[in-house]
Design a protein around this motif. Sequence first.
Motif, PDB file in Angstrom:
ATOM      1  N   SER A  62       0.832  -1.208   0.000  1.00  0.00           N
ATOM      2  CA  SER A  62       0.000   0.000   0.000  1.00  0.00           C
ATOM      3  C   SER A  62       0.863   1.253   0.000  1.00  0.00           C
ATOM      4  CB  SER A  62      -0.940   0.006   1.203  1.00  0.00           C
ATOM      5  OG  SER A  62      -0.236   0.258   2.399  1.00  0.00           O
ATOM      6  N   ILE A  63       2.058   1.178   0.586  1.00  0.00           N
ATOM      7  CA  ILE A  63       2.978   2.315   0.559  1.00  0.00           C
ATOM      8  C   ILE A  63       3.702   2.383  -0.785  1.00  0.00           C
ATOM      9  CG2 ILE A  63       5.031   3.311   1.650  1.00  0.00           C
ATOM     10  CD1 ILE A  63       4.042   2.050   4.270  1.00  0.00           C
ATOM     11  N   VAL A  64       4.085   1.230  -1.323  1.00  0.00           N
ATOM     12  CA  VAL A  64       4.808   1.199  -2.599  1.00  0.00           C
ATOM     13  C   VAL A  64       3.931   1.734  -3.731  1.00  0.00           C
ATOM     14  CG1 VAL A  64       5.805  -0.375  -4.318  1.00  0.00           C
ATOM     15  CG2 VAL A  64       6.359  -0.659  -1.904  1.00  0.00           C
ATOM     16  N   PHE A  65       2.652   1.376  -3.723  1.00  0.00           N
ATOM     17  CA  PHE A  65       1.745   1.802  -4.790  1.00  0.00           C
ATOM     18  C   PHE A  65       0.949   3.042  -4.392  1.00  0.00           C
ATOM     19  CE2 PHE A  65       2.263  -2.722  -5.928  1.00  0.00           C
ATOM     20  CZ  PHE A  65       2.759  -2.536  -7.211  1.00  0.00           C
ATOM     21  N   PHE A  66       1.578   3.951  -3.634  1.00  0.00           N
ATOM     22  CA  PHE A  66       0.868   5.166  -3.222  1.00  0.00           C
ATOM     23  C   PHE A  66       0.523   6.036  -4.422  1.00  0.00           C
ATOM     24  CE2 PHE A  66       5.108   6.788  -3.602  1.00  0.00           C
ATOM     25  CZ  PHE A  66       4.960   8.112  -3.985  1.00  0.00           C
ATOM     26  N   TRP A  67       1.245   5.916  -5.518  1.00  0.00           N
ATOM     27  CA  TRP A  67       0.998   6.736  -6.704  1.00  0.00           C
ATOM     28  C   TRP A  67      -0.240   6.296  -7.470  1.00  0.00           C
ATOM     29  CZ3 TRP A  67       1.659   3.587 -10.974  1.00  0.00           C
ATOM     30  CH2 TRP A  67       2.411   2.423 -10.762  1.00  0.00           C
ATOM     31  N   ILE A  68      -0.821   5.151  -7.091  1.00  0.00           N
ATOM     32  CA  ILE A  68      -2.133   4.734  -7.603  1.00  0.00           C
ATOM     33  C   ILE A  68      -3.080   4.783  -6.399  1.00  0.00           C
ATOM     34  CG2 ILE A  68      -3.456   2.945  -8.790  1.00  0.00           C
ATOM     35  CD1 ILE A  68      -0.789   1.770  -9.738  1.00  0.00           C
TER      36      ILE A  68
END
Length: 110
Positions: A62-68
């Motif tokens: 959830s942190i890694v894909f914060f840009w989505i």
Amino acid sequence: MNPTQDANSGAAPQPVQPQQQYGPAPQQTAPQQPAQFNPMAVDPSDYYANGQKPGITIGVLSIVFFWIPLVAWILGGIALSKGSVNPTLKTLGIIGIIAGTLSFVYYLTL
């Protein structure tokens, strides 16, 4: 008057009898030695039963894909729901949701 005599009867008071215990007498057991830890005896399904490792993975994603933002919100919500078991999951979920919200606000300003 003698303090051991009862004032009414003049006879010496009877000694107090201990109360009778009902049921079987308690059995005394010898202290047991603590069991030695055997890592090979641990069942791996016990570790995954409460969602520890997959939950942490979801929280990190959830942190890694914060840009989505939608992905960050969904994964952060899953990690947050599993946070009652592990406070680390709750923290990761909150960070993922906040990061996704910030990226959503950033996309709105473009």
